[in-house]
Design an enzyme around this catalytic site. Structure first.
Site, mmCIF file in Angstrom:
data_model
loop_
_atom_site.group_PDB
_atom_site.id
_atom_site.type_symbol
_atom_site.label_atom_id
_atom_site.label_comp_id
_atom_site.label_asym_id
_atom_site.label_seq_id
_atom_site.Cartn_x
_atom_site.Cartn_y
_atom_site.Cartn_z
ATOM 1 N N HIS A 1 -12.795 -11.990 3.891
ATOM 2 C CA HIS A 1 -11.620 -12.867 3.979
ATOM 3 C C HIS A 1 -11.204 -13.112 5.437
ATOM 4 C CE1 HIS A 1 -8.482 -9.362 3.627
ATOM 5 N NE2 HIS A 1 -8.538 -9.753 4.881
ATOM 6 N N GLU B 1 -8.845 -15.098 0.346
ATOM 7 C CA GLU B 1 -9.748 -14.184 -0.341
ATOM 8 C C GLU B 1 -10.976 -14.938 -0.858
ATOM 9 O OE1 GLU B 1 -9.236 -11.182 0.070
ATOM 10 O OE2 GLU B 1 -7.281 -10.445 -0.594
ATOM 11 N N ASP C 1 -0.458 -15.094 8.632
ATOM 12 C CA ASP C 1 -0.012 -14.751 7.277
ATOM 13 C C ASP C 1 1.192 -13.808 7.248
ATOM 14 O OD1 ASP C 1 -1.511 -12.654 8.304
ATOM 15 O OD2 ASP C 1 -3.217 -13.035 7.018
HETATM 16 C C1 GLP Z 1 -5.742 -8.387 6.963
HETATM 17 C C2 GLP Z 1 -5.368 -9.696 7.630
HETATM 18 C C3 GLP Z 1 -6.573 -10.381 8.186
HETATM 19 C C4 GLP Z 1 -7.432 -9.392 8.954
HETATM 20 C C5 GLP Z 1 -7.933 -8.317 8.051
HETATM 21 C C6 GLP Z 1 -8.804 -7.279 8.730
HETATM 22 O O1 GLP Z 1 -6.010 -8.536 5.620
HETATM 23 N N1 GLP Z 1 -4.673 -10.604 6.772
HETATM 24 O O2 GLP Z 1 -6.141 -11.437 9.018
HETATM 25 O O3 GLP Z 1 -8.510 -10.055 9.520
HETATM 26 O O4 GLP Z 1 -6.805 -7.680 7.539
HETATM 27 O O5 GLP Z 1 -8.078 -6.131 8.980
HETATM 28 P P1 GLP Z 1 -8.531 -4.871 9.796
HETATM 29 O O6 GLP Z 1 -8.614 -5.284 11.209
HETATM 30 O O7 GLP Z 1 -7.427 -3.876 9.557
HETATM 31 O O8 GLP Z 1 -9.834 -4.430 9.254
#
Ligand code: GLP
Length: 234
Positions: A138, A143, A67
């Site tokens: 997500h 989402e 993304d």
């Molecule tokens: C973001 C990314 C996701 C990821 C998520 C978890 O939103 N788009 O791909 O899995 O964060 O993030 P974190 O590892 O900071 O908890």
């Protein structure tokens, strides 16, 4: 779905690096799907270490990131591309032309998303997709409520995600859930108590569009590698 529960984030990343190492050993030109987020920082650190110790060679690897924020590209320090550059790409021997990224500042977003799908297909598909998970379940930026049939597209970010990621950008481009499900293998990494509800909903609950990660139960080769805190509500 396989679930591997380990003691700490350190062990989560070691397991994941070992997984990646074995896949690259079998197929040196592996097509890797990559994620961003805090969970990925220690994972990329360990991957860089494996590269420095000559354990992993990225010279033939192709990558596709999940993304990017709308309006952003690699020149923006808040872009996900920049995150990948500083945490991984600049530190390993992956070829620049083998890195695929959604351009959030593309003029024609729909075309950009369609082309991304085409590019993935052209390489023969993603062999191994790495995922994190949001507190709301997500994956990528799919989402809650995202269609299980969704492809790469523009999405609106939820308030939880805006808060967790400390961003003001309300939109992003993301691979869809159907895109992710086409990966041949998937590993999802999670750690910490704050992920326990999302992990429980994904694993224990029904396969349900309200919990995007629950779709992974339908994948034939998905592995959750999580620490005991993220597993505490299972
Ligand atoms: C973001 C990314 C996701 C990821 C998520 C978890 O939103 N788009 O791909 O899995 O964060 O993030 P974190 O590892 O900071 O908890």
């Amino acid at each position: 779905m396989r679930i591997v529960i380990v003691k700490s984030i350190k062990e989560v990343v070691l397991e994941a690096v070992d997984f990646v190492f074995k896949e690259i050993w079998k197929k040196p030109n592996l097509v890797l799907g990559l994620a961003t987020g805090k969970t990925m920082i220690p994972f990329y650190k360990e991957l860089v270490l494996a590269y420095k110790n000559s354990k992993i060679d990225f010279s033939e690897i192709k990558s596709f990131n999940l993304d990017e924020y709308l309006g952003f590209n690699e020149d923006d320090k808040k872009s996900l591309r920049y995150f990948m550059d500083i945490n991984l790409f600049n530190k390993i021997n992956i070829k620049k032309e083998n890195i695929h990224f959604l351009n959030g500042s593309a003029k024609n977003i729909e075309l950009e998303c369609r082309n991304y799908e085409k590019e993935i297909k052209k390489t023969g598909g993603i062999d191994l997709q790495i995922l994190g998970i949001g507190r709301n379940g997500h994956i990528g930026f799919n989402e809650p409520g995202s269609s299980f049939k969704s492809k790469t597209r523009k999405v609106k970010l939820s308030d939880t995600t805006l808060r967790d990621n400390k961003v003001k950008i309300k939109y992003a481009l993301t691979m869809g859930l159907a895109t992710i499900m086409q990966a041949k293998k998937i590993i999802l990494l999670a750690n910490g108590k704050h992920k326990a509800d999302a992990i429980a909903a994904a694993i224990r609950g029904n396969v349900n569009e309200k919990v995007p990660a629950s779709i992974l139960k339908k994948h034939k080769d998905a592995t959750f590698i999580i620490d005991k805190y993220a597993a505490s509500k299972l």
